[in-house]
Design a protein around this motif. Structure first.
Motif, PDB file in Angstrom:
ATOM      1  N   GLU A 174       0.851  -1.186   0.000  1.00  0.00           N
ATOM      2  CA  GLU A 174       0.000   0.000   0.000  1.00  0.00           C
ATOM      3  C   GLU A 174       0.888   1.238   0.000  1.00  0.00           C
ATOM      4  OE1 GLU A 174      -3.590  -0.018   2.607  1.00  0.00           O
ATOM      5  OE2 GLU A 174      -2.659  -1.825   3.438  1.00  0.00           O
ATOM      6  N   ALA A 175       0.437   2.268  -0.706  1.00  0.00           N
ATOM      7  CA  ALA A 175       1.158   3.540  -0.731  1.00  0.00           C
ATOM      8  C   ALA A 175       0.132   4.660  -0.844  1.00  0.00           C
ATOM      9  CB  ALA A 175       2.146   3.597  -1.891  1.00  0.00           C
ATOM     10  N   PHE A 176       0.422   5.795  -0.216  1.00  0.00           N
ATOM     11  CA  PHE A 176      -0.505   6.927  -0.270  1.00  0.00           C
ATOM     12  C   PHE A 176       0.248   8.250  -0.122  1.00  0.00           C
ATOM     13  CE2 PHE A 176      -0.237   5.550   4.148  1.00  0.00           C
ATOM     14  CZ  PHE A 176      -0.067   6.743   4.850  1.00  0.00           C
ATOM     15  N   PHE A 177      -0.324   9.290  -0.702  1.00  0.00           N
ATOM     16  CA  PHE A 177       0.161  10.666  -0.532  1.00  0.00           C
ATOM     17  C   PHE A 177      -1.077  11.535  -0.363  1.00  0.00           C
ATOM     18  CE2 PHE A 177       1.367  14.904  -1.863  1.00  0.00           C
ATOM     19  CZ  PHE A 177       2.577  15.093  -1.213  1.00  0.00           C
ATOM     20  N   THR A 178      -1.227  12.136   0.819  1.00  0.00           N
ATOM     21  CA  THR A 178      -2.472  12.820   1.137  1.00  0.00           C
ATOM     22  C   THR A 178      -2.242  14.114   1.906  1.00  0.00           C
ATOM     23  OG1 THR A 178      -2.777  11.762   3.299  1.00  0.00           O
ATOM     24  CG2 THR A 178      -3.593  10.552   1.376  1.00  0.00           C
ATOM     25  N   ALA A 179      -3.331  14.863   2.029  1.00  0.00           N
ATOM     26  CA  ALA A 179      -3.435  15.981   2.957  1.00  0.00           C
ATOM     27  C   ALA A 179      -4.612  15.686   3.878  1.00  0.00           C
ATOM     28  CB  ALA A 179      -3.669  17.290   2.215  1.00  0.00           C
ATOM     29  N   PRO A 180      -4.457  15.839   5.194  1.00  0.00           N
ATOM     30  CA  PRO A 180      -5.580  15.559   6.099  1.00  0.00           C
ATOM     31  C   PRO A 180      -6.691  16.591   5.931  1.00  0.00           C
ATOM     32  CG  PRO A 180      -3.733  16.527   7.301  1.00  0.00           C
ATOM     33  CD  PRO A 180      -3.236  16.260   5.915  1.00  0.00           C
ATOM     34  N   VAL A 181      -7.926  16.133   6.027  1.00  0.00           N
ATOM     35  CA  VAL A 181      -9.081  17.031   5.990  1.00  0.00           C
ATOM     36  C   VAL A 181      -9.362  17.487   7.417  1.00  0.00           C
ATOM     37  CG1 VAL A 181     -11.542  17.216   5.453  1.00  0.00           C
ATOM     38  CG2 VAL A 181     -10.027  15.909   3.951  1.00  0.00           C
ATOM     39  N   ARG A 182      -9.412  18.779   7.627  1.00  0.00           N
ATOM     40  CA  ARG A 182      -9.649  19.327   8.962  1.00  0.00           C
ATOM     41  C   ARG A 182     -11.144  19.436   9.223  1.00  0.00           C
ATOM     42  NH1 ARG A 182      -5.182  17.886  11.331  1.00  0.00           N
ATOM     43  NH2 ARG A 182      -3.310  18.869  10.480  1.00  0.00           N
ATOM     44  N   ILE A 183     -11.577  18.833  10.316  1.00  0.00           N
ATOM     45  CA  ILE A 183     -12.995  18.788  10.659  1.00  0.00           C
ATOM     46  C   ILE A 183     -13.468  20.159  11.127  1.00  0.00           C
ATOM     47  CG2 ILE A 183     -14.678  17.752  12.245  1.00  0.00           C
ATOM     48  CD1 ILE A 183     -12.831  15.282  12.325  1.00  0.00           C
ATOM     49  N   ARG A 184     -14.575  20.589  10.563  1.00  0.00           N
ATOM     50  CA  ARG A 184     -15.212  21.834  10.988  1.00  0.00           C
ATOM     51  C   ARG A 184     -16.659  21.555  11.360  1.00  0.00           C
ATOM     52  NH1 ARG A 184     -13.044  26.403   6.647  1.00  0.00           N
ATOM     53  NH2 ARG A 184     -10.827  26.175   7.117  1.00  0.00           N
ATOM     54  N   PRO A 185     -17.210  22.325  12.324  1.00  0.00           N
ATOM     55  CA  PRO A 185     -16.647  23.535  12.928  1.00  0.00           C
ATOM     56  C   PRO A 185     -15.569  23.204  13.967  1.00  0.00           C
ATOM     57  CG  PRO A 185     -18.739  23.031  13.948  1.00  0.00           C
ATOM     58  CD  PRO A 185     -18.571  22.038  12.839  1.00  0.00           C
ATOM     59  N   ASN A 186     -14.726  24.221  14.240  1.00  0.00           N
ATOM     60  CA  ASN A 186     -13.694  24.056  15.253  1.00  0.00           C
ATOM     61  C   ASN A 186     -13.737  25.155  16.307  1.00  0.00           C
ATOM     62  OD1 ASN A 186     -12.773  26.161  13.738  1.00  0.00           O
ATOM     63  ND2 ASN A 186     -11.003  25.092  12.885  1.00  0.00           N
ATOM     64  N   ASP A 187     -14.757  26.023  16.263  1.00  0.00           N
ATOM     65  CA  ASP A 187     -14.911  27.008  17.320  1.00  0.00           C
ATOM     66  C   ASP A 187     -16.050  26.594  18.239  1.00  0.00           C
ATOM     67  OD1 ASP A 187     -17.476  28.951  16.537  1.00  0.00           O
ATOM     68  OD2 ASP A 187     -16.488  28.037  14.802  1.00  0.00           O
ATOM     69  N   ARG A 188     -15.929  26.939  19.499  1.00  0.00           N
ATOM     70  CA  ARG A 188     -16.820  26.442  20.542  1.00  0.00           C
ATOM     71  C   ARG A 188     -18.289  26.757  20.267  1.00  0.00           C
ATOM     72  NH1 ARG A 188     -16.385  23.080  25.226  1.00  0.00           N
ATOM     73  NH2 ARG A 188     -18.398  23.324  26.240  1.00  0.00           N
ATOM     74  N   ASN A 189     -18.599  27.970  19.890  1.00  0.00           N
ATOM     75  CA  ASN A 189     -19.992  28.355  19.677  1.00  0.00           C
ATOM     76  C   ASN A 189     -20.638  27.539  18.562  1.00  0.00           C
ATOM     77  OD1 ASN A 189     -22.301  30.279  20.193  1.00  0.00           O
ATOM     78  ND2 ASN A 189     -21.889  30.745  18.028  1.00  0.00           N
ATOM     79  N   ALA A 190     -19.905  27.363  17.460  1.00  0.00           N
ATOM     80  CA  ALA A 190     -20.437  26.604  16.327  1.00  0.00           C
ATOM     81  C   ALA A 190     -20.617  25.132  16.682  1.00  0.00           C
ATOM     82  CB  ALA A 190     -19.519  26.759  15.121  1.00  0.00           C
ATOM     83  N   ILE A 191     -19.693  24.587  17.479  1.00  0.00           N
ATOM     84  CA  ILE A 191     -19.807  23.193  17.895  1.00  0.00           C
ATOM     85  C   ILE A 191     -21.036  22.999  18.768  1.00  0.00           C
ATOM     86  CG2 ILE A 191     -18.740  21.398  19.313  1.00  0.00           C
ATOM     87  CD1 ILE A 191     -16.023  22.373  18.320  1.00  0.00           C
ATOM     88  N   GLU A 192     -21.250  23.906  19.726  1.00  0.00           N
ATOM     89  CA  GLU A 192     -22.403  23.789  20.619  1.00  0.00           C
ATOM     90  C   GLU A 192     -23.716  23.873  19.847  1.00  0.00           C
ATOM     91  OE1 GLU A 192     -22.228  26.562  23.809  1.00  0.00           O
ATOM     92  OE2 GLU A 192     -20.403  25.720  24.675  1.00  0.00           O
ATOM     93  N   ASN A 193     -23.718  24.586  18.705  1.00  0.00           N
ATOM     94  CA  ASN A 193     -24.937  24.765  17.929  1.00  0.00           C
ATOM     95  C   ASN A 193     -25.026  23.833  16.723  1.00  0.00           C
ATOM     96  OD1 ASN A 193     -26.465  27.272  19.097  1.00  0.00           O
ATOM     97  ND2 ASN A 193     -24.301  27.874  19.082  1.00  0.00           N
ATOM     98  N   ASN A 194     -24.094  22.873  16.625  1.00  0.00           N
ATOM     99  CA  ASN A 194     -24.091  21.921  15.504  1.00  0.00           C
ATOM    100  C   ASN A 194     -24.129  22.634  14.156  1.00  0.00           C
ATOM    101  OD1 ASN A 194     -24.185  19.194  16.795  1.00  0.00           O
ATOM    102  ND2 ASN A 194     -26.046  20.033  17.712  1.00  0.00           N
ATOM    103  N   THR A 195     -23.365  23.692  14.053  1.00  0.00           N
ATOM    104  CA  THR A 195     -23.342  24.489  12.828  1.00  0.00           C
ATOM    105  C   THR A 195     -22.641  23.733  11.704  1.00  0.00           C
ATOM    106  OG1 THR A 195     -23.263  26.506  14.144  1.00  0.00           O
ATOM    107  CG2 THR A 195     -22.652  26.697  11.808  1.00  0.00           C
ATOM    108  N   ALA A 196     -23.249  23.719  10.528  1.00  0.00           N
ATOM    109  CA  ALA A 196     -22.647  23.056   9.368  1.00  0.00           C
ATOM    110  C   ALA A 196     -21.632  23.988   8.713  1.00  0.00           C
ATOM    111  CB  ALA A 196     -23.725  22.665   8.369  1.00  0.00           C
ATOM    112  N   GLN A 197     -20.403  23.510   8.597  1.00  0.00           N
ATOM    113  CA  GLN A 197     -19.340  24.245   7.910  1.00  0.00           C
ATOM    114  C   GLN A 197     -18.597  23.278   7.002  1.00  0.00           C
ATOM    115  OE1 GLN A 197     -16.818  26.254  10.737  1.00  0.00           O
ATOM    116  NE2 GLN A 197     -18.486  27.456  11.604  1.00  0.00           N
ATOM    117  N   ILE A 198     -18.099  23.778   5.885  1.00  0.00           N
ATOM    118  CA  ILE A 198     -17.455  22.926   4.891  1.00  0.00           C
ATOM    119  C   ILE A 198     -16.036  22.573   5.335  1.00  0.00           C
ATOM    120  CG2 ILE A 198     -16.657  22.775   2.500  1.00  0.00           C
ATOM    121  CD1 ILE A 198     -18.925  24.651   1.733  1.00  0.00           C
TER     122      ILE A 198
END
Length: 446
Positions: A174-198
């Motif tokens: 197996e071989a791979f070359f990637t960039a990790p996808v950063r999960i959003r939201p990452n700010d406290r207010n947006a997380i508490e409100n289940n805000t959809a972010q790309i």
């Protein structure tokens, strides 16, 4: 020149993502195609899962936290693939949310990722292997350094290219070359409100690797060797070579596993760049009894180095990359206590299985590998080492039961952390009692 190749890689990823999405649109007509001939298999496949979990903990053990906590989380995954012949288009939708949290809640990282495209890829079958490009999840080897994470509400995913090949009998590469996808939201207010972010891939970070597996060895042993790389823009620049040897589990026999991982490279610090010299190891020995409930009794030792002297010009704290945690350290979620960093953990485990029921009982004694380095999960550290090194004893029991085979599964469990000297006395440690954690989860694959 480097910027050219980076921009070119980004362009290829956009093409792959667009191709995957357009390929999935074609699947709208797939049912009609399948209905035209009952004997012809549909080129479209659809699968997924839905789950809901309630968890609570009596006393928080992290710095700056106090009291109890609870969380109700949900996760829906829907995956589709369309086989166009020479190319397969795939995509997966994820909706992960959390409730019953407040301003004092911990909310573990990766709890919320609302209405997100988890995967969108093109896969090309080849003679003796396949290639994949786009956004995808991946599980490599034991999963200790690269996995999608199963218990956590949001899986790890990546953008890039990967390939899997069988160059010869009993060999897999197996071989791979990637960039990790950063999960959003990452700010406290947006997380508490289940805000959809790309979510977006962080192309300033490159995660790559090569992993080889050899089976069919004497004694039916399995051998693996690998090299992973992590290159962060203005961050760590690491190489992680390793190997793993394991034997299969069977009734009336012993089994074992040994995995060793070294780590080299550069780690930025306030005083400049430090040379990385770190390592981690796993060793396990088990015996499966030929008896009702198929009991397996095993013992495990986990080690991951910590940085004992910040002023010696070396960085000795092991980086676990994108690895799994639950398999070695027990249930995660609000009870998540251990990370593959600055850790010594060992203890016995008993696994039982009978029909739709599986039970695991586990006890783990845990210490800091370096008493002057941090306990990452709790964000506690005593640079003098006077608080000792014993984190404590984890005792866990969990059970899964298929209410309807392959349709509805119940999972429940409980864990207690009997806090040791470090967990009690480190600067900033909460003054509560021993944390008691429990959860109940319903999962429905389809």
């Amino acid at each position: 020149m480097a910027e050219f190749f980076l921009n070119f890689a980004r362009f290829i990823m956009k093409i792959a993502l667009a191709s995957a999405l357009s390929g999935l649109l074609v699947t709208v007509s797939a049912p009609a195609i399948a209905a035209a001939s009952e004997t012809q298999a549909s080129p479209f496949t659809l699968s997924g899962s839905a789950r809901i979990r309630y968890e609570s903990i009596s006393d928080l053990f992290r710095a700056g936290a106090n009291g109890s906590d609870q969380m109700l989380s949900s996760r829906v995954r829907i995956k589709g693939e369309y086989d166009a012949g020479r190319v397969i288009f795939g995509g997966e939708f994820l909706d992960a949310r959390a409730w019953l949290t407040d301003s004092g809640s911990v909310i573990p990282a990766g709890s919320v990722n609302a209405a997100e495209l988890l995967q969108a890829y093109v896969r090309v079958p080849l003679e003796g292997g396949e290639l994949q490009a786009g956004r995808f999840v991946m599980n490599v080897g034991s999963g200790r350094l690269a996995t999608e994470q199963g218990f956590r509400n949001t899986p790890n995913n990546f953008e890039g290219v990967r390939g899997r090949f069988t160059p010869a009998e009993n060999w897999t590469l197996e071989a791979f070359f990637t960039a990790p996808v950063r999960i959003r939201p990452n700010d406290r207010n947006a997380i508490e409100n289940n805000t959809a972010q790309i979510d977006e891939a962080e192309w300033g970070t490159h995660f790559w690797g090569v992993h080889a597996t050899r089976t069919g060895l004497a004694g039916n042993l399995r051998a693996e060797a690998y090299l992973f790389g992590l290159n962060e823009e203005n961050g760590a620049d690491l190489l992680t070579p390793g190997f793993r040897i394991s034997s299969p589990r069977a009734a009336g026999t012993y089994d074992f596993e040994i995995e060793m991982m070294a780590q080299f490279g550069d780690q930025p610090s306030a005083g400049g760049t430090l040379d990385v010299r770190a390592w981690s190891a796993n060793a396990a020995l088990g015996y499966s009894f030929d008896a009702p409930w198929r009991p397996r009794l095993s013992g495990q030792l986990v080690y991951a180095s910590g940085d004992s002297n910040p002023s010696d010009g070396e960085w000795n704290r092991f980086n676990p990359l994108f690895g799994a945690r639950r398999g070695d350290y027990g249930t995660t979620g609000l009870s998540f206590a251990h990370f593959r960093e600055n850790l010594i953990a060992f203890g016995p485990r008993l696994d039982l299985r009978d029909g739709p029921t599986a039970i695991t009982l586990q006890v783990q004694e845990s210490y800091l590998a370096s008493d002057t380095d941090r306990w990452r999960v709790a964000n506690l550290r005593d640079t003098t080492g006077q608080s000792g090194s014993r984190i404590g004893t984890l005792a866990e029991a969990r059970m899964t039961y298929w209410i309807r085979p392959d349709r509805l599964q119940l999972e429940t469990g409980a864990m207690v952390l009997f806090r040791g000297d470090f967990a009690k006395n480190a600067p900033g440690a909460p003054a509560g009692d021993n944390p008691v954690y429990g959860y109940v989860m319903l999962s429905a694959p389809f």
